[in-house]
Every structure is written in C-alpha cells, then in structure tokens.
Scaffold this motif. Structure first.
Motif, short mmCIF file in Angstrom:
data_model
loop_
_atom_site.label_atom_id
_atom_site.label_comp_id
_atom_site.label_asym_id
_atom_site.label_seq_id
_atom_site.Cartn_x
_atom_site.Cartn_y
_atom_site.Cartn_z
N TYR A 169 -7.80 -9.44 -1.70
CA TYR A 169 -6.74 -10.42 -1.48
C TYR A 169 -5.36 -9.79 -1.35
CZ TYR A 169 -10.39 -13.68 -2.86
OH TYR A 169 -11.55 -14.39 -2.94
N TYR A 196 -2.25 -12.58 1.73
CA TYR A 196 -2.64 -13.99 1.93
C TYR A 196 -1.51 -14.90 1.44
CZ TYR A 196 -7.44 -12.64 2.97
OH TYR A 196 -8.56 -12.10 3.55
N TRP A 197 -1.29 -15.97 2.20
CA TRP A 197 -0.22 -16.91 1.83
C TRP A 197 -0.42 -17.46 0.43
CZ3 TRP A 197 4.21 -16.82 3.98
CH2 TRP A 197 4.35 -16.52 5.34
N TRP A 198 -1.68 -17.78 0.07
CA TRP A 198 -1.91 -18.43 -1.24
C TRP A 198 -1.53 -17.50 -2.39
CZ3 TRP A 198 -5.48 -16.54 -4.77
CH2 TRP A 198 -6.47 -15.68 -4.29
N LEU A 247 -3.77 -23.72 -5.21
CA LEU A 247 -3.82 -22.58 -4.29
C LEU A 247 -4.87 -21.57 -4.76
CD1 LEU A 247 -0.02 -21.94 -3.62
CD2 LEU A 247 -1.69 -22.95 -2.07
N LYS A 294 -2.34 -11.20 10.97
CA LYS A 294 -3.72 -11.07 11.42
C LYS A 294 -4.11 -9.59 11.38
CE LYS A 294 -4.57 -15.33 12.52
NZ LYS A 294 -4.15 -15.77 11.19
N LYS A 314 -7.74 -21.53 -2.22
CA LYS A 314 -7.38 -20.37 -1.38
C LYS A 314 -7.20 -20.77 0.10
CE LYS A 314 -9.92 -17.10 -4.38
NZ LYS A 314 -10.14 -17.98 -5.50
N PRO A 315 -6.25 -21.70 0.36
CA PRO A 315 -6.15 -22.22 1.74
C PRO A 315 -5.39 -21.27 2.66
CG PRO A 315 -4.45 -23.19 0.37
CD PRO A 315 -5.22 -22.25 -0.52
N TRP A 316 -5.35 -21.58 3.91
CA TRP A 316 -4.62 -20.86 4.96
C TRP A 316 -5.17 -19.45 5.17
CZ3 TRP A 316 -0.37 -22.37 1.26
CH2 TRP A 316 -0.08 -23.72 1.37
N SER A 317 -4.63 -18.90 6.23
CA SER A 317 -5.16 -17.60 6.63
C SER A 317 -4.31 -16.47 6.04
CB SER A 317 -5.15 -17.52 8.14
OG SER A 317 -3.82 -17.76 8.56
N ARG A 318 -4.50 -15.29 6.61
CA ARG A 318 -3.72 -14.13 6.17
C ARG A 318 -2.29 -14.25 6.69
NH1 ARG A 318 -7.49 -9.37 5.84
NH2 ARG A 318 -5.57 -8.19 6.11
N ILE A 319 -1.38 -13.52 6.06
CA ILE A 319 0.01 -13.54 6.49
C ILE A 319 0.13 -12.86 7.85
CG2 ILE A 319 2.32 -12.64 5.95
CD1 ILE A 319 1.52 -13.12 2.95
#
Ligand code: HEM
Length: 176
Positions: A91, A96-98, A161, A172, A165-170
């Motif tokens: 992670y 990751y945004w979360w 969060l 790609k 663990k939503p959303w993708s990586r900050i």
C-alpha cells in the motif's frame, strides 16, 4: 504490455508475525482513539445539558485528563503504526488515496489536540472549578461542542477508508 509497480521511496520488510502485531496495535489505537472521542462527547454534552451544576463542574474539570494526553498518545501510536504498515506493505504511504487521506486526517487531528483542544478544555476546566464553588456561575462554552463532533466524524471517515480501501492509486503504474 506489462506494468510495473512504481518504486516506493521507503520499503520495509516486516515478517508476517510482526506485521500482524503492528496491525493489531494500529487497530487498537484507532479503536481507543474513537472510544476517547465518545467519552469526550458524553462528558461535554452531559456537562452542557445537565441541570446538576455539581455534575457539570466535575465533568468539566475531568475533561482535560480524559482528552489531551490520551488522545495525543492514541493519535501518535496510530500514526507510527500506520506508517510502518504502509512502508511494510504494497500500500505504501503516498501510493493510494485511502492511505494518504488517512495520513492527512491523522496529522490534522493530532495537531488539533495541541493547538485547539488543549486550550479549549483548559478553559472549560477552569470554568468547572468556578462552577464547583458557585453553582450559579455561567459562561459561553459553545466552542467546546466542535471537537466531539469533528474528531469522531474524521475518524469514522478514516475507518471507512481503511476497511473499504476505495479509489485507485495516486499515480498509475508506469508502463514498461
Ligand atoms: C486516521 C486514523 C486512522 C484510522 C482510524 C485507521 C484505521 C485503520 C483500520 C481500522 C485498519 C484495518 C483495516 C483492515 O484490516 O481491513 C487500518 C489499516 C491500515 N492503515 Fe490505518 N488508520 C488510521 C491512520 C493510518 C495512517 C496515518 C496510515 C499510514 C500513513 C495508515 C495505514 C494503514 C495501512 C497501510 C493499513 C492496511 C494494513 C494491512 O492490511 O496491511 N493508517 N487502518
């Protein structure tokens, strides 16, 4: 076309048993933190709404003891264990945004204990001491309702969060 994981600035190798132990500490500190917030909310809202001045005086005077140092301790333990979990897993801390949002929330909430909550509960405690002597004393304590609203709300967001663990990586992963 294959993809690679962007290299992390810091990567720790935690043995599975150690990682589980750090995760346990992390979850316990987060839970204790939320529990302290609930205790703070009960003390503040009961103190503000009770008709019993002695009860209000006792709750207001206890507020600093049950908030500042315990909240700082749980906030710092949560922060340090969270950093180890990030650096010791896929992670990362800023991958990751979360995780990044939890880091920001953790830093803001811990800083707020020192820059805002401490002076607020000290003022309420001082009023509690006056109230214990003079049950007719009054003061404008409206500002103290915000910490027990803001902190549990932010912690609940952090918990959501953490679990979903939503959303993708900050960023790609770079194509190779
Ligand atoms: C704001 C306060 C925080 C709360 C309430 C919180 C809560 C949690 C919880 C409940 C879990 C367990 C989720 C699960 O196992 O499904 C978790 C896992 C995690 N937290 Fe936090 N956390 C906080 C701050 C942080 C910080 C500051 C970081 C890193 C900078 C962090 C990084 C992580 C990571 C990487 C995991 C996943 C561990 C794993 O399964 O390998 N957390 N957090």
């Amino acid at each position: 076309m294959s993809t690679t994981t962007a290299p992390s600035p810091i990567r720790l190798r935690l043995r599975p048993g150690v990682r589980k132990l750090v995760l346990l500490l992390h979850i316990m500190s987060a839970g204790a933190w939320l529990g302290l917030d609930v205790a703070m909310a009960v003390a503040i809202f009961t103190g503000l709404n009770t008709d019993d001045p002695q009860l209000a005086a006792a709750l207001f005077q206890a507020l600093e003891t049950i908030t500042v140092l315990p909240l700082l301790t749980t906030g710092i333990v949560c922060l340090i264990t969270g950093l180890f979990l990030g650096w010791g897993s896929k992670y990362g801390v800023v991958r990751y945004w979360w995780v990044l949002i939890k880091l920001i929330l953790n830093l803001i909430l811990t800083a707020l204990v020192l820059v805002a909550l401490r002076s607020g509960v000290q003022a309420v405690g001082a009023f509690g001491a006056v109230l214990a002597q003079d049950p007719t004393a009054t003061a404008d304590l409206q500002g103290i309702i915000y910490p027990p609203i803001v902190s549990p709300t932010a912690l609940t967001i952090a918990m959501i969060l953490a679990v979903f663990k939503p959303w993708s990586r900050i960023r790609k992963p770079r194509p190779h």
